[in-house]
Enzyme design. Structure first.
Site, PDB file in Angstrom:
ATOM      1  N   GLU A 150       0.856  -1.191   0.000  1.00 25.92           N
ATOM      2  CA  GLU A 150       0.000   0.000   0.000  1.00 25.92           C
ATOM      3  C   GLU A 150       0.892   1.241   0.000  1.00 25.92           C
ATOM      4  O   GLU A 150       1.858   1.317   0.762  1.00 25.92           O
ATOM      5  CB  GLU A 150      -0.898   0.000   1.234  1.00 25.92           C
ATOM      6  CG  GLU A 150      -1.745   1.256   1.371  1.00 25.92           C
ATOM      7  CD  GLU A 150      -2.650   1.192   2.604  1.00 25.92           C
ATOM      8  OE1 GLU A 150      -3.003   0.083   3.041  1.00 25.92           O
ATOM      9  OE2 GLU A 150      -2.980   2.261   3.136  1.00 25.92           O
ATOM     10  N   GLU A 155      -2.434  11.436   3.082  1.00 23.94           N
ATOM     11  CA  GLU A 155      -3.453  11.305   4.107  1.00 23.94           C
ATOM     12  C   GLU A 155      -3.431  12.576   4.939  1.00 23.94           C
ATOM     13  O   GLU A 155      -2.401  13.250   5.042  1.00 23.94           O
ATOM     14  CB  GLU A 155      -3.205  10.098   5.002  1.00 23.94           C
ATOM     15  CG  GLU A 155      -3.422   8.770   4.324  1.00 23.94           C
ATOM     16  CD  GLU A 155      -3.322   7.617   5.299  1.00 23.94           C
ATOM     17  OE1 GLU A 155      -4.380   7.212   5.832  1.00 23.94           O
ATOM     18  OE2 GLU A 155      -2.205   7.133   5.533  1.00 23.94           O
TER      19      GLU A 155
END
Length: 268
Positions: A150, A155
């Site tokens: 990932e 974020e």
């Protein structure tokens, strides 16, 4: 991880490995210039179905992170309008959840090994809001996370509007042990304007940048386990509400909250 579970699946803790950004690391990074995919979000209505699919529902254990939202494909939660993709989190009772939002992905429609992946985004603000622009290994249906890999390009926690972070998860360095670094604005906030978030990813390196600033490079020497970033990945855009990392919205969190995406472009 259970297939497609976000961030995955499992930020079971919040003590991810962060390294601060120092000013002497700043430099421009533009080495991949051939455009191979773009979505300018210039056609009103639903996102382009030839490129995007939807995750629907609450996933397993709130997408693995105790998140509070129910993801839908309703225009109330996701729509292309006035040249922007709008992902909207709403406080409402919906099929047992107290919030709704949206998450879209390109699995089976656009998957790529290596490249420059970037998006121009204006972020929301408020406790408990958790937008992300990220990549997951295209083999995630058959290879259990974090072995599939990932790459979190961006974020953001809505109660900290000056800071974003970029992260990799893999075997031996996932969840609370992921490899991550933050980037902070000195005189601005990410909810005040659009910024370009991206990576340049090649064999044995991932460079992270915000606008024209390279703020981190991750290589196989930086991870304590297997390097799993030499296979195709697909793109995900979402805005979670609540969960292990941002916590629950508080009385000062105003709804609806909107994540605005001007474009996504991929180069090689």
């Amino acid at each position: 991880m259970i297939k497609l579970i976000k961030r995955s699946c499992l930020l079971t803790g919040i003590a991810m490995f962060f390294i601060g950004c120092s000013t002497d690391e700043k430099q421009t990074v533009i080495t991949m210039k051939e455009l191979v995919m773009q979505d300018e979000f210039d056609t009103n209505g639903a996102p382009n179905s030839s490129l995007w699919s939807y995750n629907i529902g609450t996933g397993n254990n709130g997408w693995g992170n105790n998140e509070l939202q129910y993801y839908t494909d309703r225009p109330e939660n996701i729509v292309v309008e006035n040249g922007m993709l709008k992902i909207k989190a709403i406080r409402e009772l919906y099929l047992g959840s107290g919030y709704t939002s949206a998450r879209i992905f390109t699995k089976g429609k656009f998957e790529k090994k290596y490249g420059r992946f970037e998006a121009r985004i204006k972020l929301p603000w408020g406790k408990g809001i958790w937008p992300a622009f990220w990549l997951l290994g295209a083999n995630s249906d058959t290879v259990v996370w974090p072995q599939c890999g990932e790459i979190d390009i961006m974020e953001y926690l809505g109660n900290n509007p000056t800071t974003v972070f970029g992260t990799v998860h893999g075997p031996g360095y996932s969840g609370a042990e992921s490899i991550s670094k933050n980037y902070s604005l000195l005189d601005n906030r990410f909810d005040n304007d659009f910024h370009v978030f991206g990576i340049e990813w090649g064999e044995n390196y991932i460079n992270y940048y915000v606008d024209d600033v390279l703020y981190n490079q991750i290589t196989p020497e930086d991870v304590p386990g297997e390097w799993v970033f030499n296979e195709p990945f697909y793109i995900i855009l979402n805005m979670a509400v609540g969960g292990n990392l941002p916590g629950t919205p508080n009385s000062q969190t105003v709804f609806p909250q909107t994540m605005l995406v001007d474009y996504i472009r991929v180069y090689e």
